[in-house]
Enzyme design. Structure first.
Site, PDB file in Angstrom:
ATOM      1  N   ALA A   1       0.909  -1.165   0.079  1.00 52.31           N
ATOM      2  CA  ALA A   1       0.000   0.119  -0.003  1.00 52.31           C
ATOM      3  C   ALA A   1       0.823   1.359  -0.003  1.00 52.31           C
ATOM      4  O   ALA A   1       1.945   1.073   0.272  1.00 52.31           O
ATOM      5  CB  ALA A   1      -0.952  -0.123   1.248  1.00 52.31           C
TER       6      ALA A   1
ATOM      7  N   GLU B   1      -0.519  -4.021 -12.206  1.00 52.22           N
ATOM      8  CA  GLU B   1      -1.846  -3.983 -11.732  1.00 52.22           C
ATOM      9  C   GLU B   1      -2.842  -4.051 -12.783  1.00 52.22           C
ATOM     10  O   GLU B   1      -3.318  -3.052 -13.021  1.00 52.22           O
ATOM     11  CB  GLU B   1      -2.186  -2.810 -10.754  1.00 52.22           C
ATOM     12  CG  GLU B   1      -1.171  -2.792  -9.432  1.00 52.22           C
ATOM     13  CD  GLU B   1      -1.957  -1.798  -8.348  1.00 52.22           C
ATOM     14  OE1 GLU B   1      -2.509  -1.308  -8.422  1.00 52.22           O
ATOM     15  OE2 GLU B   1      -1.217  -1.909  -7.241  1.00 52.22           O
TER      16      GLU B   1
ATOM     17  N   HIS C   1      -6.146  -1.518 -12.115  1.00 50.62           N
ATOM     18  CA  HIS C   1      -6.152  -0.303 -11.590  1.00 50.62           C
ATOM     19  C   HIS C   1      -6.112   0.751 -12.598  1.00 50.62           C
ATOM     20  O   HIS C   1      -5.393   0.627 -13.560  1.00 50.62           O
ATOM     21  CB  HIS C   1      -4.921  -0.091 -10.773  1.00 50.62           C
ATOM     22  CG  HIS C   1      -4.950   1.307 -10.520  1.00 50.62           C
ATOM     23  ND1 HIS C   1      -5.168   1.745  -9.116  1.00 50.62           N
ATOM     24  CD2 HIS C   1      -4.675   2.474 -10.707  1.00 50.62           C
ATOM     25  CE1 HIS C   1      -5.121   2.994  -8.931  1.00 50.62           C
ATOM     26  NE2 HIS C   1      -4.778   3.518 -10.045  1.00 50.62           N
TER      27      HIS C   1
ATOM     28  N   SER D   1      -1.346   7.678  -2.707  1.00 50.22           N
ATOM     29  CA  SER D   1      -2.034   6.694  -3.756  1.00 50.22           C
ATOM     30  C   SER D   1      -3.152   7.469  -4.457  1.00 50.22           C
ATOM     31  O   SER D   1      -3.928   8.401  -4.308  1.00 50.22           O
ATOM     32  CB  SER D   1      -3.233   5.774  -2.685  1.00 50.22           C
ATOM     33  OG  SER D   1      -3.917   5.203  -3.316  1.00 50.22           O
TER      34      SER D   1
HETATM   35 ZN   LIG Z   1      -5.940   0.479  -7.464  1.00 52.32          ZN
END
Ligand SMILES: [Zn+2]
Length: 288
Positions: A141, A199, A202, A147
């Site tokens: 994370a 990812e 995402h 983020s």
């Molecule tokens: Zn994400």
């Protein structure tokens, strides 16, 4: 006797299969924006460096609190915006504009027979991100403010029929998300630039024509912003429209910022890069 017609039909069917997946993108680097002495000038403000659909948020660049759009909604209570896909949790927050674009994309995918989409994560506020970071640690994370989920323009997309990278949904998104303003933010072959592992779920909304240019040039956001800064101004034909994209450096004194001239009556959008400049995107289709 009518064999030729069969061949023509087959050709049309085959070429039709690919239609809409690949869009032609033409970039002209030395085209000047069509302005004259009567063109209005747009006063840019320092706040705009930190807001808009192109702001860069990563391990190095923290988002400013103004970056969060003011149209964040809870999809869990907006049934009219969740037609054709599922939510992993009863409450998922996202920018309404991005949710509507996602809805358009899901509708288009359904026409291609791809319909098992699910949103598994959207906007997270700073305290949610802080908690996630503490629970998962830095390998899994990002700290609060670093983020893209803190931005409201990104979402994790899953498939209800299996892992996204092995599903028809993942495959469709890989080919088509660009046409709807979305980018695969962390591709497999760019981990050294993004600093984030692959990812396949995402996606980030950056809007048109930026997503199409990034697809054409095989750029991630970090590379695209550096390219715009280097070019200064480009003219782009993409998705049936013509745009001028202008990079304008921010001035050092915060109180005094540049002006940029745009053609009278043109539609435009301003986004910051969250570093030191503005990207002004002007729609030229009806101006030229
Ligand atoms: Zn994400």
């Amino acid at each position: 006797m009518k064999k030729w017609w069969i061949w023509v039909s087959m050709f049309l069917v085959l070429s039709g299969c690919g239609f809409g997946e690949e869009q032609d993108v033409k970039i002209t680097v030395d085209a000047k924006i069509p302005i004259d002495g009567t063109s209005p000038s747009l006063q840019l403000t320092r706040k705009q460096v930190y807001t808009g659909s192109l702001v860069l948020v990563n391990k190095e660049r923290k988002l400013h609190k103004e970056a969060v759009p003011n149209d964040i909604i809870d999809l869990g209570v907006r049934d009219e915006l969740t037609k054709g896909f599922e939510l992993l949790e009863s409450s998922i927050l996202l920018s309404e504009k991005v949710a509507r674009k996602f809805g358009e994309m899901v509708e288009a995918a359904a026409k291609d027979g791809v319909h098992d989409f699910r949103i598994s994560s959207g906007y997270r506020d700073m305290s949610d991100q802080e908690q996630l970071f503490e629970e998962k640690g830095e390998d899994y994370a990002l700290p609060a403010g670093h983020s893209e989920h803190n931005l409201g323009l990104s979402l994790d997309i899953g498939s209800t029929s299996g892992p996204i990278d092995q599903s028809a949904e993942g495959n469709w998104l890989k080919k088509n998300a660009w046409n709807y303003g979305f980018i695969l933010r962390y591709p497999k072959d760019k981990t050294n630039i993004t600093g984030i592992q692959y990812e396949p779920w995402h996606f980030r909304y950056v809007g048109l024509p930026h997503s199409l240019i990034m697809k054409e040039k095989d750029f991630v956001l970090e590379e695209y912003l550096a390219y715009l800064k280097e070019q200064g101004s480009i003219q782009v034909e993409a998705g049936g429209e013509t745009y001028q994209i202008i990079y304008v450096p921010a001035y050092v004194p915060v109180s005094k910022q540049p002006k940029v001239s745009i053609p009278s009556g043109s539609k435009y959008d301003v986004s910051g890069d969250n570093i030191d400049g503005y990207i002004v995107t002007v729609l030229l289709t009806n101006i030229l």
